[in-house]
Design a protein around this motif. Structure first.
Motif, PDB file in Angstrom:
ATOM      1  N   ARG A 182      74.304  66.397 -88.525  1.00  0.00           N
ATOM      2  CA  ARG A 182      75.031  67.515 -87.913  1.00  0.00           C
ATOM      3  C   ARG A 182      74.226  68.181 -86.803  1.00  0.00           C
ATOM      4  NH1 ARG A 182      76.299  71.121 -92.873  1.00  0.00           N
ATOM      5  NH2 ARG A 182      75.611  69.495 -94.324  1.00  0.00           N
ATOM      6  N   GLY A 183      72.903  68.213 -86.978  1.00  0.00           N
ATOM      7  CA  GLY A 183      72.066  68.908 -86.004  1.00  0.00           C
ATOM      8  C   GLY A 183      71.570  68.050 -84.865  1.00  0.00           C
ATOM      9  N   GLY A 184      71.689  66.730 -85.016  1.00  0.00           N
ATOM     10  CA  GLY A 184      71.232  65.840 -83.947  1.00  0.00           C
ATOM     11  C   GLY A 184      69.746  65.915 -83.679  1.00  0.00           C
ATOM     12  N   ALA A 185      68.972  66.270 -84.703  1.00  0.00           N
ATOM     13  CA  ALA A 185      67.528  66.466 -84.526  1.00  0.00           C
ATOM     14  C   ALA A 185      66.794  65.129 -84.590  1.00  0.00           C
ATOM     15  CB  ALA A 185      67.000  67.428 -85.586  1.00  0.00           C
ATOM     16  N   LEU A 186      67.120  64.234 -83.682  1.00  0.00           N
ATOM     17  CA  LEU A 186      66.546  62.893 -83.706  1.00  0.00           C
ATOM     18  C   LEU A 186      65.055  62.880 -83.396  1.00  0.00           C
ATOM     19  CD1 LEU A 186      69.412  60.829 -82.017  1.00  0.00           C
ATOM     20  CD2 LEU A 186      69.055  61.391 -84.431  1.00  0.00           C
ATOM     21  N   HIS A 187      64.552  63.969 -82.780  1.00  0.00           N
ATOM     22  CA  HIS A 187      63.118  64.035 -82.491  1.00  0.00           C
ATOM     23  C   HIS A 187      62.294  64.009 -83.781  1.00  0.00           C
ATOM     24  CE1 HIS A 187      64.175  68.239 -83.335  1.00  0.00           C
ATOM     25  NE2 HIS A 187      62.919  68.413 -83.657  1.00  0.00           N
ATOM     26  N   LEU A 188      62.933  64.385 -84.902  1.00  0.00           N
ATOM     27  CA  LEU A 188      62.224  64.367 -86.182  1.00  0.00           C
ATOM     28  C   LEU A 188      61.875  62.945 -86.619  1.00  0.00           C
ATOM     29  CD1 LEU A 188      64.337  67.040 -88.123  1.00  0.00           C
ATOM     30  CD2 LEU A 188      62.103  67.359 -87.038  1.00  0.00           C
ATOM     31  N   LEU A 189      62.474  61.968 -85.994  1.00  0.00           N
ATOM     32  CA  LEU A 189      62.230  60.570 -86.345  1.00  0.00           C
ATOM     33  C   LEU A 189      61.192  59.908 -85.450  1.00  0.00           C
ATOM     34  CD1 LEU A 189      65.908  59.382 -86.955  1.00  0.00           C
ATOM     35  CD2 LEU A 189      64.270  60.305 -88.598  1.00  0.00           C
ATOM     36  N   ASP A 190      60.634  60.666 -84.506  1.00  0.00           N
ATOM     37  CA  ASP A 190      59.630  60.093 -83.608  1.00  0.00           C
ATOM     38  C   ASP A 190      58.452  59.554 -84.396  1.00  0.00           C
ATOM     39  OD1 ASP A 190      61.196  60.799 -81.483  1.00  0.00           O
ATOM     40  OD2 ASP A 190      59.994  62.544 -80.884  1.00  0.00           O
ATOM     41  N   HIS A 191      58.023  58.367 -84.067  1.00  0.00           N
ATOM     42  CA  HIS A 191      56.823  57.807 -84.698  1.00  0.00           C
ATOM     43  C   HIS A 191      56.264  56.715 -83.797  1.00  0.00           C
ATOM     44  CE1 HIS A 191      60.009  55.028 -86.034  1.00  0.00           C
ATOM     45  NE2 HIS A 191      59.065  54.123 -86.238  1.00  0.00           N
ATOM     46  N   ASP A 192      54.994  56.424 -83.986  1.00  0.00           N
ATOM     47  CA  ASP A 192      54.314  55.410 -83.202  1.00  0.00           C
ATOM     48  C   ASP A 192      54.499  54.064 -83.896  1.00  0.00           C
ATOM     49  OD1 ASP A 192      51.869  53.709 -82.375  1.00  0.00           O
ATOM     50  OD2 ASP A 192      51.739  55.438 -81.021  1.00  0.00           O
ATOM     51  N   PRO A 193      54.717  52.987 -83.142  1.00  0.00           N
ATOM     52  CA  PRO A 193      54.860  51.669 -83.777  1.00  0.00           C
ATOM     53  C   PRO A 193      53.672  51.302 -84.665  1.00  0.00           C
ATOM     54  CG  PRO A 193      55.523  51.548 -81.479  1.00  0.00           C
ATOM     55  CD  PRO A 193      54.935  52.918 -81.679  1.00  0.00           C
ATOM     56  N   ALA A 194      52.502  51.848 -84.368  1.00  0.00           N
ATOM     57  CA  ALA A 194      51.316  51.536 -85.164  1.00  0.00           C
ATOM     58  C   ALA A 194      51.387  52.084 -86.580  1.00  0.00           C
ATOM     59  CB  ALA A 194      50.067  52.086 -84.474  1.00  0.00           C
ATOM     60  N   GLU A 195      52.332  52.983 -86.850  1.00  0.00           N
ATOM     61  CA  GLU A 195      52.398  53.605 -88.174  1.00  0.00           C
ATOM     62  C   GLU A 195      52.901  52.668 -89.269  1.00  0.00           C
ATOM     63  OE1 GLU A 195      54.525  57.333 -88.140  1.00  0.00           O
ATOM     64  OE2 GLU A 195      53.744  57.796 -86.145  1.00  0.00           O
ATOM     65  N   HIS A 196      53.560  51.583 -88.919  1.00  0.00           N
ATOM     66  CA  HIS A 196      54.096  50.667 -89.936  1.00  0.00           C
ATOM     67  C   HIS A 196      52.984  50.141 -90.834  1.00  0.00           C
ATOM     68  CE1 HIS A 196      58.162  50.546 -88.300  1.00  0.00           C
ATOM     69  NE2 HIS A 196      57.617  50.479 -87.097  1.00  0.00           N
ATOM     70  N   PRO A 197      53.253  50.035 -92.156  1.00  0.00           N
ATOM     71  CA  PRO A 197      54.489  50.341 -92.853  1.00  0.00           C
ATOM     72  C   PRO A 197      54.682  51.846 -93.054  1.00  0.00           C
ATOM     73  CG  PRO A 197      52.863  49.576 -94.423  1.00  0.00           C
ATOM     74  CD  PRO A 197      52.248  49.432 -93.064  1.00  0.00           C
ATOM     75  N   VAL A 198      55.881  52.340 -92.693  1.00  0.00           N
ATOM     76  CA  VAL A 198      56.146  53.768 -92.753  1.00  0.00           C
ATOM     77  C   VAL A 198      57.568  53.993 -93.266  1.00  0.00           C
ATOM     78  CG1 VAL A 198      56.831  53.846 -90.312  1.00  0.00           C
ATOM     79  CG2 VAL A 198      56.087  55.941 -91.464  1.00  0.00           C
ATOM     80  N   ALA A 199      57.711  54.976 -94.149  1.00  0.00           N
ATOM     81  CA  ALA A 199      58.987  55.279 -94.791  1.00  0.00           C
ATOM     82  C   ALA A 199      59.490  56.651 -94.359  1.00  0.00           C
ATOM     83  CB  ALA A 199      58.846  55.232 -96.312  1.00  0.00           C
TER      84      ALA A 199
END
Length: 348
Positions: free
Chosen positions: A59-76
């Protein structure tokens, strides 16, 4: 120096193996800068985001909360919510953003979470949790998991936890993390809920006997790598560590790849500081604040000579407008000088 994790999303078997050790999702702490720091210490450990609410994404469209660096994998990605359709959409958005796993929070006792009818209060409605995870699993190809408590308030954990796990397993869940404490929603603050309710490790081990095919990670009260190894030896499939991994990250993560996964080499806090510099420089060039990153680095030398000066230099200087990587290099030099002086003093 620890190699950064594979930037490609990882499969189910790889994530299950990574879950032998994980760093807990912690609000205001395990943001993307924290996770990048932790990944420099361990290439294998499974990392979690802070809890992101499904309404914020959908509802809020807060997609910035999903920002992450590809190096973080494995990441949940950990989600909070109680509406199956909304959680399914949030899970889809998270999987599309590249996360390796989507985790449903059924353990957080905060007032804000209770008012939203999700988190630990969901322990009272296992049928709803089952509907939520069923909807989430239908929406994504990555694994959906659950993090829960052993019960809440006046519930009898020996009754409610097996019933809860039966419901989520029937809904297709193959991996859970159990915080081995009750949550008292009425009478204890979120902080008190992290310490006051007694731990019940035997109950978690009993659940492994009841559900031998369920991957169970133990959470709560584990503060050392030695304790994590002991828990794994006692029969659980994984261990999740929270505050200790944040406040003393090097003690937990710098030896994790070798001791928990049987590969890799130990790193040192000094290695990690130097490896962080290019990341920090890029963050500053993009307009970020130094303190946004260094606040997660304050515990790197915890328990070691020079720890106090490291924390002081960064705490006092990182918020200044012209602060940059020179401050970090200076803090490291002062820390190393103090450690060397302490070593000479011990040598007599």
């Amino acid at each position: 120096m620890t190699e950064l994790g594979n930037p490609i999303k990882q499969g189910k078997s790889e994530i299950s193996r990574a879950a032998r050790l994980s760093v807990a999702p912690m609000m205001d702490w395990t943001d993307r800068h924290c996770r990048y720091l932790h990944r420099l210490m361990s290439a294998r450990t499974l990392l979690y985001t802070e809890m992101v609410t499904a309404p914020a994404l959908v509802r809020g469209g807060a997609l910035h909360l999903l920002d992450h660096d590809p190096a973080e994998h494995p990441v949940a990605l950990q989600l909070g919510g109680s509406d199956p359709a909304e959680l399914a959409e949030a899970a889809r958005i998270g999987a599309q953003a590249g996360y390796d796993e989507i985790n449903l929070n059924v353990g957080c006792p905060s007032d804000r979470v209770q008012s939203g009818a999700f988190g630990a209060v969901l322990m009272k409605d296992a049928a709803l949790v089952a509907r939520c995870v069923t909807a989430m699993r239908r929406a994504v190809d990555v694994e959906v998991t659950v993090k829960c408590r052993i019960g809440v308030d006046d519930q009898d954990p020996h009754v409610v936890l097996p019933e809860f796990l039966s419901r989520v397993v029937a809904a297709g869940i193959e991996r859970v993390t159990i915080h081995a404490r009750k949550a008292w929603l009425d009478g204890l603050s979120p902080k008190e809920n992290r310490d006051i309710p007694p731990l019940d490790y035997p109950l978690v081990h009993l659940m492994k006997e009841y559900f031998p095919n369920l991957h169970i990670s133990l959470n709560g009260g584990i503060t050392t790598l030695e304790a994590a190894e002991a828990a794994l030896d006692a029969g659980v499939d994984g261990v999740m560590i929270g505050r200790a991994a944040y406040h003393q990250p090097a003690d937990i993560l710098c030896g994790a790849d070798r001791r928990i996964y049987g590969d890799g080499e130990d790193c040192t806090p000094e290695d990690v500081v130097l490896d962080m510099l290019p990341y920090i420089e890029a963050h500053l060039e993009a307009g970020g604040k130094l303190s946004s990153v260094t606040r997660h680095m304050l515990g790197l030398f915890a328990g070691k000579p020079g720890a106090r000066i490291w924390r002081r230099v960064l705490s006092e200087g990182a918020h200044l407008p012209d602060a940059g990587t020179a401050l970090i290099r200076s803090a490291l030099e002062q820390t190393q000088a103090q450690a060397q002086a302490a070593a000479q003093a011990r040598a007599g």
